[in-house]
Design a protein around this motif. Structure first.
Motif, PDB file in Angstrom:
ATOM      1  N   SER A 297       0.838  -1.200   0.000  1.00 28.95           N
ATOM      2  CA  SER A 297       0.000   0.000   0.000  1.00 28.95           C
ATOM      3  C   SER A 297       0.872   1.249   0.000  1.00 28.95           C
ATOM      4  O   SER A 297       1.916   1.299   0.655  1.00 28.95           O
ATOM      5  N   LEU A 298       0.428   2.257  -0.748  1.00 33.20           N
ATOM      6  CA  LEU A 298       1.116   3.541  -0.833  1.00 33.20           C
ATOM      7  C   LEU A 298       0.106   4.652  -0.574  1.00 33.20           C
ATOM      8  O   LEU A 298      -1.037   4.583  -1.031  1.00 33.20           O
ATOM      9  N   GLU A 299       0.542   5.695   0.138  1.00 35.08           N
ATOM     10  CA  GLU A 299      -0.335   6.838   0.403  1.00 35.08           C
ATOM     11  C   GLU A 299       0.450   8.122   0.196  1.00 35.08           C
ATOM     12  O   GLU A 299       1.556   8.278   0.726  1.00 35.08           O
ATOM     13  N   ASP A 300      -0.117   9.050  -0.600  1.00 36.25           N
ATOM     14  CA  ASP A 300       0.581  10.310  -0.843  1.00 36.25           C
ATOM     15  C   ASP A 300       0.130  11.379   0.150  1.00 36.25           C
ATOM     16  O   ASP A 300      -0.687  11.121   1.053  1.00 36.25           O
ATOM     17  N   ASN A 301       0.638  12.612  -0.004  1.00 37.59           N
ATOM     18  CA  ASN A 301       0.342  13.674   0.957  1.00 37.59           C
ATOM     19  C   ASN A 301      -1.074  14.222   0.834  1.00 37.59           C
ATOM     20  O   ASN A 301      -1.499  15.043   1.642  1.00 37.59           O
ATOM     21  N   GLY A 303      -3.641  12.060   0.792  1.00 38.27           N
ATOM     22  CA  GLY A 303      -4.493  10.998   1.305  1.00 38.27           C
ATOM     23  C   GLY A 303      -4.920   9.985   0.259  1.00 38.27           C
ATOM     24  O   GLY A 303      -5.737   9.103   0.539  1.00 38.27           O
ATOM     25  N   ASN A 304      -4.383  10.095  -0.945  1.00 37.93           N
ATOM     26  CA  ASN A 304      -4.696   9.111  -1.989  1.00 37.93           C
ATOM     27  C   ASN A 304      -3.954   7.806  -1.702  1.00 37.93           C
ATOM     28  O   ASN A 304      -2.739   7.814  -1.460  1.00 37.93           O
ATOM     29  N   VAL A 305      -4.683   6.713  -1.729  1.00 32.22           N
ATOM     30  CA  VAL A 305      -4.118   5.405  -1.399  1.00 32.22           C
ATOM     31  C   VAL A 305      -4.269   4.469  -2.598  1.00 32.22           C
ATOM     32  O   VAL A 305      -5.325   4.420  -3.239  1.00 32.22           O
ATOM     33  N   ILE A 306      -3.207   3.756  -2.897  1.00 29.62           N
ATOM     34  CA  ILE A 306      -3.281   2.708  -3.916  1.00 29.62           C
ATOM     35  C   ILE A 306      -2.623   1.450  -3.370  1.00 29.62           C
ATOM     36  O   ILE A 306      -1.815   1.502  -2.433  1.00 29.62           O
ATOM     37  N   HIS A 307      -2.995   0.325  -3.948  1.00 32.57           N
ATOM     38  CA  HIS A 307      -2.293  -0.929  -3.692  1.00 32.57           C
ATOM     39  C   HIS A 307      -1.496  -1.250  -4.952  1.00 32.57           C
ATOM     40  O   HIS A 307      -2.056  -1.359  -6.045  1.00 32.57           O
ATOM     41  N   LEU A 308      -0.201  -1.371  -4.780  1.00 33.77           N
ATOM     42  CA  LEU A 308       0.732  -1.513  -5.900  1.00 33.77           C
ATOM     43  C   LEU A 308       1.323  -2.915  -5.906  1.00 33.77           C
ATOM     44  O   LEU A 308       1.712  -3.439  -4.863  1.00 33.77           O
ATOM     45  N   THR A 309       1.395  -3.512  -7.098  1.00 31.20           N
ATOM     46  CA  THR A 309       1.992  -4.842  -7.244  1.00 31.20           C
ATOM     47  C   THR A 309       3.005  -4.813  -8.378  1.00 31.20           C
ATOM     48  O   THR A 309       2.663  -4.457  -9.513  1.00 31.20           O
TER      49      THR A 309
END
Length: 328
Positions: A297-301, A303-309
């Protein structure tokens, strides 16, 4: 979908006009079977206005994998068929395998065609049967060539050629602006982007097999290993509204979040990830060790969250899938 690109034609047909009725049936059958065939009536527009002496010489000497020579008494008497024959024999002299495939209407002797050369007797072969034999010959040759060619991956190709790849969705709609990267086993790579027809074209100058990577912000990642660029590819990708994919070259951004990602090979075995202004797994220490095909999981400043593979990582080229989530 595969097709051989090393020659413009799989086979060229050389014949006397008096034998056209038979040869035309062969040509039509080959076309239906998907064989790239040079037959003069299929090329009327292309031949219009050309210097036929030079053009036909090039066809029979360098642009076809095989030539079928339809031998008859008429064939031996014609100026043009003799010109074609000379061009064929110039090519055959340089080849280490068969190039001229004789098919006989009768026992006419043709200069340079030895009696010991295997031939097909057309007295007991229908045009459809001959077309099937030609198809088998071409297919067998391409299979052998692919196996042999893959072992020559470090050799420089004598003649550059075009490799084309087409990307469309499950409804047959062409996908524009898909990123396509071909990665060789030595980690060199070629990059391209699909056009409005969903096509990406590459000039191939080396005899290598490639791993093909395809990404698009609205479609999942596509990965093909050990692709022979002598054969074009058509790819169908199923759209998923909540996911996308990207190719990272050294470092890059994912459309769904701000900030930059930089994946690296560890000095020891494995992979690690630096993320600029992005929290990894809730704020884990960087560099963060990751595994292929395992989501992080990644979250930017914002508050956007993605799950990266990560689906692929070699040299400095990475292929990733990501699923998008709205900010809380």
């Amino acid at each position: 979908m595969m097709k051989n690109n090393s020659y413009e034609y799989d086979v060229a047909l050389s014949f006397a006009g008096e034998n056209r009725a038979y040869v035309e049936e062969v040509a039509n059958s080959l076309r239906i079977k998907g064989i790239k065939v040079f037959y003069d009536l299929f090329e009327e527009a292309n031949l219009w206005g050309k210097n036929l002496y030079e053009h036909l010489s090039e066809i029979y000497q360098s642009k076809a994998r095989y030539t079928v020579m339809f031998i008859s008494g008429f064939y031996n008497q014609k100026l043009w068929t003799n010109h074609e024959r000379v061009s064929m024999q110039a090519r055959a002299f340089q080849e280490s395998r068969e190039y001229i495939l004789p098919a006989r209407f009768d026992d006419t002797e043709i200069p340079g065609i030895l009696k010991t050369v295997g031939y097909i007797d057309l007295k007991d072969k229908t045009p459809e049967e001959l077309a099937t034999l030609i198809q088998k010959k071409v297919t067998k040759d391409q299979t052998f060539f692919r196996k042999k060619w893959s072992k020559l991956s470090t050799m420089v190709s004598a003649k550059p050629f075009i490799f084309s790849l087409k990307v469309s969705d499950e409804k047959g709609v062409n996908i524009k602006n898909a990123n396509v990267v071909l990665v060789a086993d030595n980690s060199t790579y070629l990059e391209g982007i699909t056009d409005e027809k969903g096509l990406a074209h590459f000039i191939i100058r080396t005899r290598k097999v490639y791993t093909v990577l395809i990404s698009h912000p609205e479609y999942p990642a596509v990965l093909f290993k050990e692709v022979n660029p002598k054969e074009d590819i058509a790819v169908t990708v199923e759209k998923n509204n909540s996911s996308g994919s990207a190719i990272i070259n050294k470092s890059g951004q994912i459309p769904a979040i701000s900030g930059k990602l930089e994946p690296l090979l560890k000095q020891t075995k494995g992979f690690e990830l630096y993320a600029d202004n992005i929290a990894i797994e809730g704020g884990k220490q960087q560099p963060y060790e990751f595994e292929l095909n395992k989501s992080i999981s990644l979250e930017d400043n914002g508050g956007n969250v993605i799950h990266l593979t990560f689906r692929f990582f070699q040299g400095r080229i990475a292929l990733v899938d990501y699923s998008k989530h709205k900010p809380l």
